[in-house]
Design a protein around this motif. Structure first.
Motif, PDB file in Angstrom:
ATOM      1  N   UNK A  63       0.828  -1.198   0.000  1.00 22.84           N
ATOM      2  CA  UNK A  63       0.000   0.000   0.000  1.00 22.84           C
ATOM      3  C   UNK A  63       0.867   1.254   0.000  1.00 22.84           C
ATOM      4  N   UNK A  64       0.242   2.328  -0.461  1.00 24.88           N
ATOM      5  CA  UNK A  64       0.860   3.650  -0.490  1.00 24.88           C
ATOM      6  C   UNK A  64      -0.095   4.656   0.140  1.00 24.88           C
ATOM      7  N   UNK A  65       0.472   5.594   0.913  1.00 18.83           N
ATOM      8  CA  UNK A  65      -0.320   6.692   1.460  1.00 18.83           C
ATOM      9  C   UNK A  65       0.572   7.917   1.574  1.00 18.83           C
ATOM     10  N   UNK A  66      -0.060   9.089   1.663  1.00 16.42           N
ATOM     11  CA  UNK A  66       0.695  10.329   1.761  1.00 16.42           C
ATOM     12  C   UNK A  66       0.146  11.193   2.887  1.00 16.42           C
ATOM     13  N   UNK A  67       0.999  12.061   3.401  1.00 15.39           N
ATOM     14  CA  UNK A  67       0.593  13.004   4.437  1.00 15.39           C
ATOM     15  C   UNK A  67       1.042  14.396   4.031  1.00 15.39           C
ATOM     16  N   UNK A  68       0.132  15.340   4.114  1.00 15.53           N
ATOM     17  CA  UNK A  68       0.442  16.732   3.784  1.00 15.53           C
ATOM     18  C   UNK A  68       0.442  17.625   5.026  1.00 15.53           C
ATOM     19  N   UNK A  69       0.412  16.990   6.216  1.00  6.32           N
ATOM     20  CA  UNK A  69       0.449  17.768   7.455  1.00  6.32           C
ATOM     21  C   UNK A  69       1.556  17.281   8.393  1.00  6.32           C
ATOM     22  N   UNK A  70       2.689  16.908   7.796  1.00  9.51           N
ATOM     23  CA  UNK A  70       3.833  16.524   8.609  1.00  9.51           C
ATOM     24  C   UNK A  70       3.693  15.193   9.308  1.00  9.51           C
ATOM     25  N   UNK A  71       2.900  14.288   8.755  1.00 10.26           N
ATOM     26  CA  UNK A  71       2.775  12.951   9.314  1.00 10.26           C
ATOM     27  C   UNK A  71       1.687  12.801  10.355  1.00 10.26           C
ATOM     28  N   UNK A  72       0.911  13.840  10.588  1.00 13.09           N
ATOM     29  CA  UNK A  72      -0.162  13.742  11.590  1.00 13.09           C
ATOM     30  C   UNK A  72      -1.300  12.864  11.086  1.00 13.09           C
ATOM     31  N   UNK A  73      -1.660  13.026   9.819  1.00 12.08           N
ATOM     32  CA  UNK A  73      -2.713  12.207   9.212  1.00 12.08           C
ATOM     33  C   UNK A  73      -2.258  11.761   7.832  1.00 12.08           C
ATOM     34  N   UNK A  74      -2.807  10.641   7.369  1.00 10.82           N
ATOM     35  CA  UNK A  74      -2.448  10.086   6.071  1.00 10.82           C
ATOM     36  C   UNK A  74      -3.687   9.834   5.227  1.00 10.82           C
ATOM     37  N   UNK A  75      -3.497   9.854   3.920  1.00 13.28           N
ATOM     38  CA  UNK A  75      -4.569   9.550   2.983  1.00 13.28           C
ATOM     39  C   UNK A  75      -4.973   8.085   3.103  1.00 13.28           C
ATOM     40  N   UNK A  76      -6.124   7.756   2.539  1.00 11.36           N
ATOM     41  CA  UNK A  76      -6.548   6.359   2.511  1.00 11.36           C
ATOM     42  C   UNK A  76      -5.509   5.528   1.750  1.00 11.36           C
ATOM     43  N   UNK A  77      -5.150   4.357   2.268  1.00 11.63           N
ATOM     44  CA  UNK A  77      -4.132   3.538   1.604  1.00 11.63           C
ATOM     45  C   UNK A  77      -4.538   3.130   0.189  1.00 11.63           C
ATOM     46  N   UNK A  78      -3.603   3.274  -0.742  1.00 12.58           N
ATOM     47  CA  UNK A  78      -3.801   2.878  -2.135  1.00 12.58           C
ATOM     48  C   UNK A  78      -3.138   1.521  -2.356  1.00 12.58           C
ATOM     49  N   UNK A  79      -3.892   0.485  -2.766  1.00  6.77           N
ATOM     50  CA  UNK A  79      -3.270  -0.829  -3.000  1.00  6.77           C
ATOM     51  C   UNK A  79      -2.318  -0.791  -4.181  1.00  6.77           C
ATOM     52  N   UNK A  80      -1.215  -1.530  -4.054  1.00  6.12           N
ATOM     53  CA  UNK A  80      -0.166  -1.563  -5.077  1.00  6.12           C
ATOM     54  C   UNK A  80       0.055  -3.001  -5.522  1.00  6.12           C
ATOM     55  N   UNK A  81       0.177  -3.210  -6.814  1.00 11.30           N
ATOM     56  CA  UNK A  81       0.564  -4.509  -7.342  1.00 11.30           C
ATOM     57  C   UNK A  81      -0.590  -5.491  -7.491  1.00 11.30           C
ATOM     58  N   UNK A  82      -0.251  -6.649  -8.057  1.00 12.79           N
ATOM     59  CA  UNK A  82      -1.224  -7.713  -8.287  1.00 12.79           C
ATOM     60  C   UNK A  82      -1.189  -8.680  -7.108  1.00 12.79           C
ATOM     61  N   UNK A  83      -2.312  -8.804  -6.419  1.00  8.97           N
ATOM     62  CA  UNK A  83      -2.364  -9.601  -5.202  1.00  8.97           C
ATOM     63  C   UNK A  83      -2.011 -11.064  -5.439  1.00  8.97           C
ATOM     64  N   UNK A  84      -2.289 -11.581  -6.645  1.00 12.36           N
ATOM     65  CA  UNK A  84      -2.018 -12.990  -6.927  1.00 12.36           C
ATOM     66  C   UNK A  84      -0.574 -13.250  -7.328  1.00 12.36           C
ATOM     67  N   UNK A  85       0.267 -12.198  -7.271  1.00 10.67           N
ATOM     68  CA  UNK A  85       1.682 -12.373  -7.617  1.00 10.67           C
ATOM     69  C   UNK A  85       2.607 -11.982  -6.470  1.00 10.67           C
ATOM     70  N   UNK A  86       2.122 -12.107  -5.259  1.00 11.90           N
ATOM     71  CA  UNK A  86       2.921 -11.895  -4.050  1.00 11.90           C
ATOM     72  C   UNK A  86       3.730 -10.602  -4.103  1.00 11.90           C
ATOM     73  N   UNK A  87       3.108  -9.457  -4.292  1.00 11.14           N
ATOM     74  CA  UNK A  87       3.865  -8.204  -4.338  1.00 11.14           C
ATOM     75  C   UNK A  87       4.589  -7.962  -3.018  1.00 11.14           C
ATOM     76  N   UNK A  88       5.825  -7.445  -3.106  1.00 16.11           N
ATOM     77  CA  UNK A  88       6.646  -7.263  -1.907  1.00 16.11           C
ATOM     78  C   UNK A  88       7.696  -6.189  -2.143  1.00 16.11           C
ATOM     79  N   UNK A  89       8.342  -5.772  -1.051  1.00 12.60           N
ATOM     80  CA  UNK A  89       9.514  -4.882  -1.048  1.00 12.60           C
ATOM     81  C   UNK A  89       9.284  -3.569  -1.791  1.00 12.60           C
TER      82      UNK A  89
END
Length: 408
Positions: free
Chosen positions: A301-327
């Motif tokens: 997952x990926x998320x971003x914060x525009x207030x210095x790490x106090x809050x983060x955006x909703x996590x965005x899924x990354x990669x194909x789940x059936x191909x063991x995405x990692x690292x």
């Protein structure tokens, strides 16, 4: 420089913002690969390779091979390497855990600070060792412990702040026994930090940042626009939940409040061995990628914060789940944000790429940029003033170093 290293053959591939799969044919190949039983100290035997650019544009590589840490440099983006310098003087039981690797940072004068960890016993108790070079990497001081504590330390990370001081963070178990002696339960380890005002020759006393962190995942370190350290780590929240947390320091020795990156609800009494990645863009946005196997979400997952790490955006899924995405790795470079990660289709491991030119608001479609049919290190990202580069060590195909470009 000018010595052509026969162990590395590098092709620099400029990858467009929308990368076509056919471009993977343009990736570099190598005549010499990393071998499982290789006991030499040369790059072709390396299991972990860490890149860093000096302010003058020199590329430095630090690697683990044959029980030693070695370094070499390049003035031409990896096409040729200098004669390797052996940092360690004796063979060591280097920390070979999935998230362990040598760390290096270079200051404006070309001085190098380097840190790595070793196993001190069969129970995987570690010790973080540091060294430095004040002669441009021609020689290194004898490695010595970063702290006087004899309790286990692992997963160190280091970096030079804008003033030239070294900031170091690591996971440390010194608070475990005292807690047990008080009859208290103690889970995991603790996040400790120290600083060096002499380029890594000596470090300040270790300072506690947070107790009860996950003890076996790498840390992510970046400096914000004001030069303040920011650390992302896998924490142990109430109920044994091992989700990620972030802390921004007000100065090198003063941590701020710990905030939660996401609520994945990964309740596990074991070691994930899968740490996060952090990059801070020129706009001041915190960009974080991570892996979880929680009840709320699973995968990368990926998320971003525009207030210095106090809050983060909703996590965005990354990669194909059936191909063991990692690292997953993320870097805010000269041409925008770059994100890479590994996937496995049952036969080969592929490094996939996404890019963003609007500070993470939108991303290009995932596209493969490198692959290998055998084991490999984490894909890493490193940037100079012109490009972001993929650094990837593979067993079958050797070391990859390639430029990642974008549309004009």
């Amino acid at each position: 420089m000018g010595h052509r290293n026969p162990l590395v053959r590098t092709a620099l591939a400029a990858i467009m913002l929308v990368v076509l799969p056919s471009l993977t044919a343009a990736q570099m190949s190598h005549q010499h690969a990393s071998e499982a039983a290789c006991e030499e100290t040369d790059l072709h035997c390396a299991t972990k390779v860490t890149p860093a650019f000096a302010p003058d544009g020199t590329l430095w590589l630090a690697w683990m091979a044959g029980g030693h840490i070695s370094v070499a440099s390049s003035k031409d983006q990896g096409a040729t390497l200098s004669t390797p310098v052996q940092v360690t003087r004796e063979r060591l039981n280097l920390d070979w855990g999935p998230d362990a690797r040598p760390k290096l940072a270079i200051d404006a004068k070309g001085d190098i600070a380097l840190a790595f960890s070793i196993f001190r016993d069969r129970a995987f108790n570690g010790q973080v060792l540091t060294t430095r070079s004040s002669d441009g990497g021609r020689s290194f001081d004898p490695p010595k412990p970063i702290t006087a504590s004899n309790e286990s330390q692992r997963f160190e990370t280091i970096g030079f702040d804008p003033s030239g001081a070294v900031f170091a963070a690591w996971l440390d178990k010194r608070n475990r026994v005292p807690a047990q002696q008080r009859g208290e339960k103690y889970d995991g380890a603790a996040l400790f930090v120290a600083t060096s005002k002499d380029g890594g020759r000596s470090y300040s006393d270790a300072k506690l940042v947070a107790d009860n962190t996950c003890e076996c995942c790498r840390l992510a370190l970046a400096f914000d626009g004001a030069g303040r350290p920011v650390v992302v780590f896998r924490n142990i929240f109430e109920g044994g939940v091992r989700d990620h947390a972030i802390v921004t320091f007000s100065d090198l020795a003063t941590p701020g409040e710990v905030h939660r990156v996401s609520r994945d609800d990964w309740q596990i009494a074991a070691c994930p061995h899968h740490g996060p990645s952090l990059s801070i863009s020129p706009a001041g946005t915190y960009h974080v990628t991570w892996y979880t196997n929680g009840k709320a979400r699973k995968g990368l997952f990926y998320a971003q914060s525009r207030d210095g790490g106090k809050t983060f955006s909703d996590p965005l899924p990354i990669g194909q789940a059936n191909r063991s995405p990692s690292r997953p790795q993320i870097a805010a470079g000269p041409q925008g944000l770059v994100m890479v990660w590994k996937e496995f289709d049952g036969q080969k491991t592929t490094v996939n790429l996404m890019m963003s030119r609007d500070d993470g608001a939108t991303w290009s479609k995932p596209a493969p940029i490198a692959d290998t049919a055998d084991s490999s290190d984490h894909p890493l990202l490193v940037s100079d003033r012109r490009h972001t580069y993929l650094s990837w060590m593979t067993k079958a195909d050797g070391y990859h170093f390639q430029a990642i470009g974008s549309e004009p």
